[in-house]
Design an enzyme around this catalytic site. Structure first.
Site, short mmCIF file in Angstrom:
data_model
loop_
_atom_site.label_atom_id
_atom_site.label_comp_id
_atom_site.label_asym_id
_atom_site.label_seq_id
_atom_site.Cartn_x
_atom_site.Cartn_y
_atom_site.Cartn_z
N ASN A 97 0.82 -1.23 0.00
CA ASN A 97 0.00 0.00 0.00
C ASN A 97 0.85 1.27 0.00
O ASN A 97 0.73 2.12 0.87
CB ASN A 97 -0.99 0.00 1.18
CG ASN A 97 -0.31 -0.06 2.52
OD1 ASN A 97 0.85 -0.46 2.63
ND2 ASN A 97 -1.01 0.35 3.57
N ASP A 310 3.34 -6.02 11.37
CA ASP A 310 2.44 -4.97 10.85
C ASP A 310 2.97 -3.58 11.26
O ASP A 310 2.19 -2.67 11.59
CB ASP A 310 1.00 -5.17 11.33
CG ASP A 310 0.01 -4.36 10.49
OD1 ASP A 310 0.44 -3.73 9.50
OD2 ASP A 310 -1.18 -4.35 10.83
#
Lengths: 454, 356
Positions: A97, A310
């Protein structure tokens, strides 16, 4: 001339103490006589007294946001991989992303190449499943797989591949090159405007809820799709007790599914939201204590295969605001190993060999990395991390190597410290300090030392 | 207490103290000269990120009656619509010397952030944040309930009383309602029994631990003879979004959860009807109910000014000097824990705020 490292009195995987010689990019010798092997070589010998320390294979993160290209104000490939090295990682998977999205061979090769030139860790770009992460059309998965970056992990992370037909096609298509779809499991309609876990705390403090079922429903659908088309599926940042149950059931059925949990879901709960500090705003959200207990159990019993960070750096302006306006995400590269030690090792749930499994071997296997996550044995690539499990430290985000300060561990005391990290025999971190001036230790060609097999 | 962010900030004694102070403020509002000099020279900023003419005017009136300087800052037509952050807005107000910031924001927790992020020294009053809290609304509701249901000829405002033993039904969109959350907490703190009544779609998952009973059937609850019925506003947009709406149609909502003449007639003689406004006449409340003698809805508005005067006074000038002429006696500080005798003396000077 390159430096050799002799790790004296170290405990590989927390087992019996021995000496380990790192030379020529490899684990050159193990055993009481390991030092002897160094004497015949012309290179410098750097001896590290590793008494009481644990040697693990270099950590592999399957889920890192390096933010470059696009948000270099939050993190760059250089700053993020440097932080990763400080955290004990020798390989990271850079999520798709970015801006532009990592959905073409050109972008993934650029990320891969900048990572290689930086030389802190291997950087394996994750390819987007859909063009622009928009969930409409498959991105050119084959082109990314065949590129120099050799992409094997595909994800629209941050967004769920919620169209069941698109998900099915992605699962099928990646079989052609042994790829895997890493799903961000979030049913979008059930989570419109969602801010935090839906439950007792959200009801009280009035933040829109992100129900557990929105994750579980997608995981249930996807494991059945994976079974139907005979593909492998990876579940990103699983966060609920129900998700653990579904993955456990799927594995018992023989479905080729792997799952990850983040360090923050191992230790923090939705109670943190009560102060409206957006540093605790993350997606999927922090869940309840029962969920934390369940993911710990799932990690210990192998239902959950890996811990992935993450790591999601954000600028101060994206967090220094009201909760609803803040970005989702928290950093984690430099605290992941400590959190796993605190929650899983120090509590007796796992051994250090298990830590190597969930933070190195399994993520390397899922990402199909050849040179990472290997056994600590003579002749293996020296991707290693030396850990002092007895050290304790208080987290100060401003002192971390990551370019952002949104660590949820601020002010907390954590066990364990990464003393040294070796990437193919070269020390990226020594005595806890990233080795920025690597020309002196790597013969002036630090970048060439980072051999990455395309 | 430095701020008023949530009714959970108030224990029983502190809540009663606010209501008692409000009673004294209300007493002054019947006089010819309504203005008190208490907050002369102090600056109160009404920082409204959401449209709310009523609440803003109420706070503005309250501050002006206490002689404070008032600055109204609304998101529309200011730099906020150009993307200025909450932080920069507050830093600006801080630099201009705001003593109190009354904030209304669509984001739950925004007043909390404003109070705790180190951006300002001002006292922060939550005038409604997202789906979280609206403490002055709950206080004015409690003030109104106390006055009507515990007041006596000699103590018309029920000064010193809590709401022990009273049963309050809160009816409507609990899920999205900061009024409901604030009221559940405050009414419970004051000893009342609360029953939430709503269709299951308009109740939050996680309502279980709230200090309130939950019912899906209004008629069953009304049959219990509640002392007060608080109707919540149903937002029109709740009917169209999110899976086609939270309930099938306005007509069905009215049928099952609307307070109409028939349901009103079944209430005990003494029961009162409240609504935070603005009302959707014909949806959650019929005109018959809204305009009945049991309705205290207009009085709630008047009491809102007194309650907000009390809150601003206690936060900004908790030194016992209200500026009220001595006849009405000293007003205890919000923060002090020793129980000060709070029965207001000289009630003979207190005019009725309004009559039922």
């Amino acid at each position: 001339m390159t430096t050799q490292y002799l790790l004296k009195d170290v405990a590989p995987l927390g087992g019996d103490r021995t000496d380990v010689l790192v030379a020529g990019g490899l684990v050159a010798a193990i055993g009481a006589g390991a030092g002897d092997a160094a004497e015949n070589a012309p290179d410098d010998l750097h001896v590290i007294d590793a008494t009481g320390m644990v040697l693990l294979p270099g950590l592999v993160d399957l889920h890192t946001h390096l933010r470059e290209p696009g948000r270099e104000d939050a993190e760059t490939i250089v700053s993020g991989t440097r932080a990763a090295a400080v955290g004990g990682f020798t390989a990271v998977h850079a999520m798709a992303n970015t801006t532009p999205t990592q959905d073409t061979a050109g972008v993934v090769e650029q990320v891969w190449r900048i990572g290689r030139e930086a030389g802190w860790t291997d950087v394996h770009p994750v390819g987007a499943v859909s063009v622009g992460l928009e969930g409409q059309h498959l991105a050119e998965l084959g082109a990314m797989a065949d590129s120099a970056a050799r992409v094997r992990v595909f994800s629209d992370d941050g967004k769920c591949v919620h169209d069941p037909v698109l998900m099915r096609r992605a699962l099928e298509y990646t079989k052609a090159f042994d790829g895997v779809v890493a799903q961000h499991a979030q049913e979008p309609r059930l989570t419109e405007g969602a801010q935090m876990h839906e439950g007792v705390v959200s009801a009280e403090i009035g933040l829109a809820g992100w129900p557990a079922v929105a994750e579980e429903a997608i995981i249930a659908r996807d494991v059945l799709l994976a079974e139907h088309v005979g593909a492998r599926l990876h579940v990103c940042h699983l966060s609920t007790a129900g998700s653990v149950e579904i993955v456990r059931w799927a594995k018992s059925r023989g479905i080729d599914v792997t799952a990850e949990v983040t360090p923050h879901h191992l230790v923090l709960t939705d109670e943190e939201a009560r102060g409206y500090d957006p540093v605790f705003k993350v997606n999927p959200p922090l869940r309840t204590q029962a969920d934390v207990d369940a993911v710990r159990e799932g990690l210990a019993d192998g239902t959950i295969d890996i811990v992935a960070t993450d790591h999601a750096p954000h600028t101060r302006e994206d967090k220094d605001c009201e909760w609803a306006a803040a970005a989702f995400g928290m950093t984690g590269l430099e605290t992941a190993l400590s959190v796993v030690q605190q929650t899983m090792v120090d509590t007796g749930r796992m051994t250090w060999a298990d830590v190597a499994r969930v933070l190195s071997e399994n993520p390397a296997r899922i990402g199909r990395l050849d040179g990472q996550g290997r056994a600590i044995a003579v002749g293996e690539p020296a991707n290693l991390v030396l850990v002092d499990p007895d050290a304790r430290r208080v987290v100060v985000p401003e002192e971390q190597a990551t370019a952002s300060t949104n660590s949820p561990m601020r002010g907390r005391e954590l066990p364990g410290r990464v003393v040294a990290t070796f990437l193919r025999g070269r020390a990226t971190v020594l005595d806890g300090v990233p080795q920025d001036d690597r020309s002196s230790t790597a013969g002036g060609t630090p970048r060439a030392a980072g051999r990455v097999t395309p | 207490m430095r701020h008023l962010l949530s009714t959970t900030d108030l224990d029983r004694a502190a809540a009663v103290r606010v209501l008692d102070t409000a009673a004294q403020m209300a007493a002054t509002q019947g006089r010819q000269i309504k203005k008190l000099p208490t907050l002369r020279g102090r600056t109160v900023v009404n920082l409204f990120f959401e449209d709310s003419t009523r609440t803003r005017i109420s706070f503005e009136t309250a501050a002006k009656r206490l002689s404070a300087d008032v600055i109204n800052f609304s998101a529309k037509g200011s730099s906020l619509s150009k993307g200025e952050s909450l932080k920069d807005t507050v830093l600006t107000l801080q630099a201009m010397g705001a003593d109190a910031i009354v904030v209304r924001h669509q984001a739950s927790g925004a007043p909390h952030t404003l109070a705790h992020a180190g951006w300002t020294d001002a006292a922060v009053v939550n005038a409604g944040d997202g789906m979280h809290q609206h403490p002055t609304q709950a206080l004015l509701d409690a003030f109104t309930i106390r006055r009507h249901l515990t007041g006596s000829a000699t103590n018309p405002d029920g000064v010193g009383n809590d709401l022990a033993g009273l049963h309050v039904a809160v009816v409507g969109d609990v899920l999205h309602s900061r009024v409901a959350r604030s009221n559940v907490d405050l009414l419970h703190t004051l000893g009342a029994r609360v029953t939430l009544v709503a269709p299951p779609t308009l109740l939050p998952v996680g309502v279980g631990p709230w200090p309130a009973e939950v019912s899906y059937r209004l008629d069953d609850v009304l049959a219990q003879g509640p002392d007060a019925v608080m109707m919540l506003r149903v937002q029109r947009e709740r009917m169209s979004t999110a899976g086609g709406g939270f309930f099938p149609s306005p007509l069905e909502y009215t049928r099952l959860y609307g307070l109409d003449a028939r349901r009103l007639a079944g209430l005990p003689e003494h029961s009162i009807v409240l609504h935070p406004g603005p009302m959707n006449r014909g949806l959650e409340i019929s005109a018959d109910a809204a305009d009945s003698v049991r309705s205290v809805i207009v009085e709630q508005v008047a009491n809102g000014v007194a309650v907000r005067m009390a809150v601003l006074y206690l936060l900004l000038s908790g030194d016992g000097d209200t500026g009220v002429p001595p006849a009405t006696g000293a007003i205890p500080a919000l923060t002090s824990t020793p129980a000060t005798p709070a029965t207001a003396p000289a009630r003979s000077t207190t005019p009725e705020v309004s009559a039922r």
